[in-house]
Write a protein that holds these residues in place. Structure first.
Motif, PDB file in Angstrom:
ATOM      1  N   PRO A  28       0.799  -1.231   0.000  1.00  0.00           N
ATOM      2  CA  PRO A  28       0.000   0.000   0.000  1.00  0.00           C
ATOM      3  C   PRO A  28       0.833   1.284   0.000  1.00  0.00           C
ATOM      4  O   PRO A  28       0.347   2.326  -0.414  1.00  0.00           O
ATOM      5  CB  PRO A  28      -0.836  -0.106   1.274  1.00  0.00           C
ATOM      6  N   GLU A  29       2.101   1.208   0.431  1.00  0.00           N
ATOM      7  CA  GLU A  29       2.924   2.420   0.448  1.00  0.00           C
ATOM      8  C   GLU A  29       3.321   2.878  -0.952  1.00  0.00           C
ATOM      9  O   GLU A  29       3.754   4.003  -1.151  1.00  0.00           O
ATOM     10  CB  GLU A  29       4.177   2.227   1.322  1.00  0.00           C
ATOM     11  N   VAL A  30       3.163   2.009  -1.956  1.00  0.00           N
ATOM     12  CA  VAL A  30       3.457   2.379  -3.335  1.00  0.00           C
ATOM     13  C   VAL A  30       2.132   2.797  -3.973  1.00  0.00           C
ATOM     14  O   VAL A  30       1.474   2.023  -4.637  1.00  0.00           O
ATOM     15  CB  VAL A  30       4.117   1.215  -4.115  1.00  0.00           C
ATOM     16  N   GLY A  31       1.757   4.042  -3.744  1.00  0.00           N
ATOM     17  CA  GLY A  31       0.479   4.555  -4.223  1.00  0.00           C
ATOM     18  C   GLY A  31       0.611   5.216  -5.574  1.00  0.00           C
ATOM     19  O   GLY A  31       0.629   6.425  -5.685  1.00  0.00           O
ATOM     20  N   VAL A  32       0.710   4.420  -6.623  1.00  0.00           N
ATOM     21  CA  VAL A  32       0.867   4.958  -7.966  1.00  0.00           C
ATOM     22  C   VAL A  32      -0.496   5.313  -8.528  1.00  0.00           C
ATOM     23  O   VAL A  32      -1.410   4.502  -8.513  1.00  0.00           O
ATOM     24  CB  VAL A  32       1.560   3.925  -8.896  1.00  0.00           C
ATOM     25  N   ARG A  33      -0.612   6.536  -9.016  1.00  0.00           N
ATOM     26  CA  ARG A  33      -1.848   6.992  -9.623  1.00  0.00           C
ATOM     27  C   ARG A  33      -1.756   6.763 -11.123  1.00  0.00           C
ATOM     28  O   ARG A  33      -0.748   7.078 -11.744  1.00  0.00           O
ATOM     29  CB  ARG A  33      -2.018   8.492  -9.341  1.00  0.00           C
ATOM     30  N   VAL A  34      -2.788   6.177 -11.701  1.00  0.00           N
ATOM     31  CA  VAL A  34      -2.823   5.959 -13.140  1.00  0.00           C
ATOM     32  C   VAL A  34      -3.774   6.986 -13.733  1.00  0.00           C
ATOM     33  O   VAL A  34      -4.939   7.051 -13.371  1.00  0.00           O
ATOM     34  CB  VAL A  34      -3.281   4.519 -13.476  1.00  0.00           C
ATOM     35  N   SER A  35      -3.239   7.790 -14.657  1.00  0.00           N
ATOM     36  CA  SER A  35      -4.027   8.857 -15.263  1.00  0.00           C
ATOM     37  C   SER A  35      -4.642   8.393 -16.578  1.00  0.00           C
ATOM     38  O   SER A  35      -4.102   7.524 -17.249  1.00  0.00           O
ATOM     39  CB  SER A  35      -3.113  10.065 -15.523  1.00  0.00           C
ATOM     40  N   LYS A  36      -5.752   8.999 -16.940  1.00  0.00           N
ATOM     41  CA  LYS A  36      -6.357   8.724 -18.238  1.00  0.00           C
ATOM     42  C   LYS A  36      -5.647   9.533 -19.322  1.00  0.00           C
ATOM     43  O   LYS A  36      -5.795   9.281 -20.504  1.00  0.00           O
ATOM     44  CB  LYS A  36      -7.846   9.064 -18.197  1.00  0.00           C
ATOM     45  N   THR A  37      -4.843  10.515 -18.913  1.00  0.00           N
ATOM     46  CA  THR A  37      -4.105  11.354 -19.845  1.00  0.00           C
ATOM     47  C   THR A  37      -2.773  10.685 -20.176  1.00  0.00           C
ATOM     48  O   THR A  37      -2.023  10.315 -19.287  1.00  0.00           O
ATOM     49  CB  THR A  37      -3.805  12.740 -19.205  1.00  0.00           C
ATOM     50  N   LEU A  38      -2.490  10.538 -21.466  1.00  0.00           N
ATOM     51  CA  LEU A  38      -1.236   9.923 -21.881  1.00  0.00           C
ATOM     52  C   LEU A  38      -0.061  10.779 -21.448  1.00  0.00           C
ATOM     53  O   LEU A  38      -0.116  12.003 -21.492  1.00  0.00           O
ATOM     54  CB  LEU A  38      -1.194   9.784 -23.414  1.00  0.00           C
ATOM     55  N   GLY A  39       1.029  10.121 -21.062  1.00  0.00           N
ATOM     56  CA  GLY A  39       2.250  10.835 -20.724  1.00  0.00           C
ATOM     57  C   GLY A  39       2.100  11.746 -19.536  1.00  0.00           C
ATOM     58  O   GLY A  39       2.671  12.835 -19.494  1.00  0.00           O
ATOM     59  N   HIS A  40       1.337  11.325 -18.544  1.00  0.00           N
ATOM     60  CA  HIS A  40       1.044  12.189 -17.398  1.00  0.00           C
ATOM     61  C   HIS A  40       2.223  12.324 -16.440  1.00  0.00           C
ATOM     62  O   HIS A  40       2.377  13.353 -15.799  1.00  0.00           O
ATOM     63  CB  HIS A  40      -0.190  11.662 -16.659  1.00  0.00           C
ATOM     64  N   THR A  41       3.070  11.289 -16.339  1.00  0.00           N
ATOM     65  CA  THR A  41       4.212  11.355 -15.425  1.00  0.00           C
ATOM     66  C   THR A  41       5.248  12.313 -16.003  1.00  0.00           C
ATOM     67  O   THR A  41       5.804  12.057 -17.057  1.00  0.00           O
ATOM     68  CB  THR A  41       4.831   9.942 -15.232  1.00  0.00           C
ATOM     69  N   LYS A  42       5.486  13.418 -15.297  1.00  0.00           N
ATOM     70  CA  LYS A  42       6.402  14.449 -15.795  1.00  0.00           C
ATOM     71  C   LYS A  42       7.699  14.530 -15.002  1.00  0.00           C
ATOM     72  O   LYS A  42       8.670  15.111 -15.459  1.00  0.00           O
ATOM     73  CB  LYS A  42       5.718  15.831 -15.769  1.00  0.00           C
ATOM     74  N   PRO A  59       9.515   9.466 -15.995  1.00  0.00           N
ATOM     75  CA  PRO A  59       8.565   9.983 -16.990  1.00  0.00           C
ATOM     76  C   PRO A  59       8.748   9.240 -18.309  1.00  0.00           C
ATOM     77  O   PRO A  59       9.834   8.711 -18.576  1.00  0.00           O
ATOM     78  CB  PRO A  59       8.945  11.462 -17.121  1.00  0.00           C
ATOM     79  N   GLY A  60       7.709   9.198 -19.099  1.00  0.00           N
ATOM     80  CA  GLY A  60       7.792   8.520 -20.396  1.00  0.00           C
ATOM     81  C   GLY A  60       8.561   9.348 -21.411  1.00  0.00           C
ATOM     82  O   GLY A  60       8.571  10.565 -21.348  1.00  0.00           O
ATOM     83  N   TYR A  61       9.193   8.656 -22.337  1.00  0.00           N
ATOM     84  CA  TYR A  61       9.877   9.365 -23.418  1.00  0.00           C
ATOM     85  C   TYR A  61       9.029   9.283 -24.678  1.00  0.00           C
ATOM     86  O   TYR A  61       8.055   8.539 -24.744  1.00  0.00           O
ATOM     87  CB  TYR A  61      11.288   8.811 -23.645  1.00  0.00           C
ATOM     88  N   GLY A  62       9.406  10.071 -25.672  1.00  0.00           N
ATOM     89  CA  GLY A  62       8.632  10.107 -26.915  1.00  0.00           C
ATOM     90  C   GLY A  62       7.503  11.106 -26.776  1.00  0.00           C
ATOM     91  O   GLY A  62       7.688  12.230 -26.320  1.00  0.00           O
ATOM     92  N   TYR A  63       6.308  10.685 -27.134  1.00  0.00           N
ATOM     93  CA  TYR A  63       5.118  11.531 -27.100  1.00  0.00           C
ATOM     94  C   TYR A  63       4.917  12.143 -25.717  1.00  0.00           C
ATOM     95  O   TYR A  63       4.932  11.432 -24.711  1.00  0.00           O
ATOM     96  CB  TYR A  63       3.897  10.673 -27.486  1.00  0.00           C
ATOM     97  N   ARG A  64       4.770  13.447 -25.645  1.00  0.00           N
ATOM     98  CA  ARG A  64       4.502  14.202 -24.413  1.00  0.00           C
ATOM     99  C   ARG A  64       5.586  14.072 -23.346  1.00  0.00           C
ATOM    100  O   ARG A  64       5.313  14.215 -22.160  1.00  0.00           O
ATOM    101  CB  ARG A  64       3.154  13.802 -23.819  1.00  0.00           C
ATOM    102  N   ALA A  65       6.811  13.791 -23.735  1.00  0.00           N
ATOM    103  CA  ALA A  65       7.902  13.725 -22.754  1.00  0.00           C
ATOM    104  C   ALA A  65       8.169  15.130 -22.220  1.00  0.00           C
ATOM    105  O   ALA A  65       8.048  16.115 -22.956  1.00  0.00           O
ATOM    106  CB  ALA A  65       9.168  13.174 -23.407  1.00  0.00           C
ATOM    107  N   PRO A  66       8.540  15.255 -20.953  1.00  0.00           N
ATOM    108  CA  PRO A  66       8.874  16.577 -20.418  1.00  0.00           C
ATOM    109  C   PRO A  66      10.106  17.145 -21.131  1.00  0.00           C
ATOM    110  O   PRO A  66      10.957  16.379 -21.603  1.00  0.00           O
ATOM    111  CB  PRO A  66       9.169  16.321 -18.939  1.00  0.00           C
ATOM    112  N   GLN A  67      10.183  18.469 -21.216  1.00  0.00           N
ATOM    113  CA  GLN A  67      11.284  19.112 -21.934  1.00  0.00           C
ATOM    114  C   GLN A  67      12.644  18.744 -21.357  1.00  0.00           C
ATOM    115  O   GLN A  67      13.611  18.633 -22.085  1.00  0.00           O
ATOM    116  CB  GLN A  67      11.111  20.630 -21.922  1.00  0.00           C
TER     117      GLN A  67
END
Length: 182
Positions: A28-42, A59-67
């Motif tokens: 339970p201490e690993v509370g990962v939130r899953v977003s409906k928005t692609l590439g949400h982890t910044k 964070p994800g690379y490729g589409y919507r990767a943080p700068q």
């Protein structure tokens, strides 16, 4: 003492957060939130798994990767001496993409031990999945030095392969003792 770390990296929309949530559904201490928005982890998210190790959700690379993706990830990979293993997630439906090859090149260049995990296997037909598995296995054999030879196939939705990957994470972090064959 510094806790060992494992990190999960992959293209945006590869199912990283969903897999982490499935893997650590018993923690339970690993509370990962899953977003409906692609590439949400910044940003990099750090989760302490009990007193055993730290899990890093990149964070994800490729589409919507943080700068600042390249600077952030390269600095982490080069400076983290307690990083035990990197899990490179590849979409089971589309196989290795150009951006995945770039990630492999980076891991190889830095000498980071890594494992390839094929996600979303429930969404691929058997023929397509077999084609992608064979291509990735051939790629790993011919073009990599630091990649663990075993490919892990998982479905976060059906929990297929999740238990085996969970055991492997426990093993590489020293939390699953080896049993000597008699």
């Amino acid at each position: 003492p510094l806790l060992l770390q494992v990190c999960f990296i992959g293209r945006s929309n590869v199912g990283k957060s969903s897999l982490i949530r499935a893997l650590f559904s018993l923690s339970p201490e690993v509370g990962v939130r899953v977003s409906k928005t692609l590439g949400h982890t910044k940003k990099m998210n750090f989760f302490k798994v009990g007193k055993y190790f730290i899990l890093v959700d990149m964070p994800g690379y490729g589409y919507r990767a943080p700068q600042d993706f390249v600077e952030m990830v390269e600095a982490y990979l080069q400076e983290r001496h307690n990083l035990k293993r990197t899990f490179l997630l590849v979409d089971g439906v589309v196989g290795l993409q150009k951006t995945d090859h770039t990630a492999v090149e980076m891991l190889e260049e830095f000498g980071i031990p890594y494992v390839m995990v094929l996600t979303k296997i429930d969404r691929a037909s058997r023929g397509l999945l077999l084609k992608n598995v064979l291509e990735i296995q051939e790629f790993v054999k011919e073009k990599t030095q630091g990649c663990f030879p075993q490919l892990f196939l998982v479905s976060s939705l059906e929990f297929s392969g999740v238990h085996l990957l969970r055991c492997f994470v426990a093993h590489v972090t020293g939390n699953l003792p080896s049993v000597e064959a008699s």
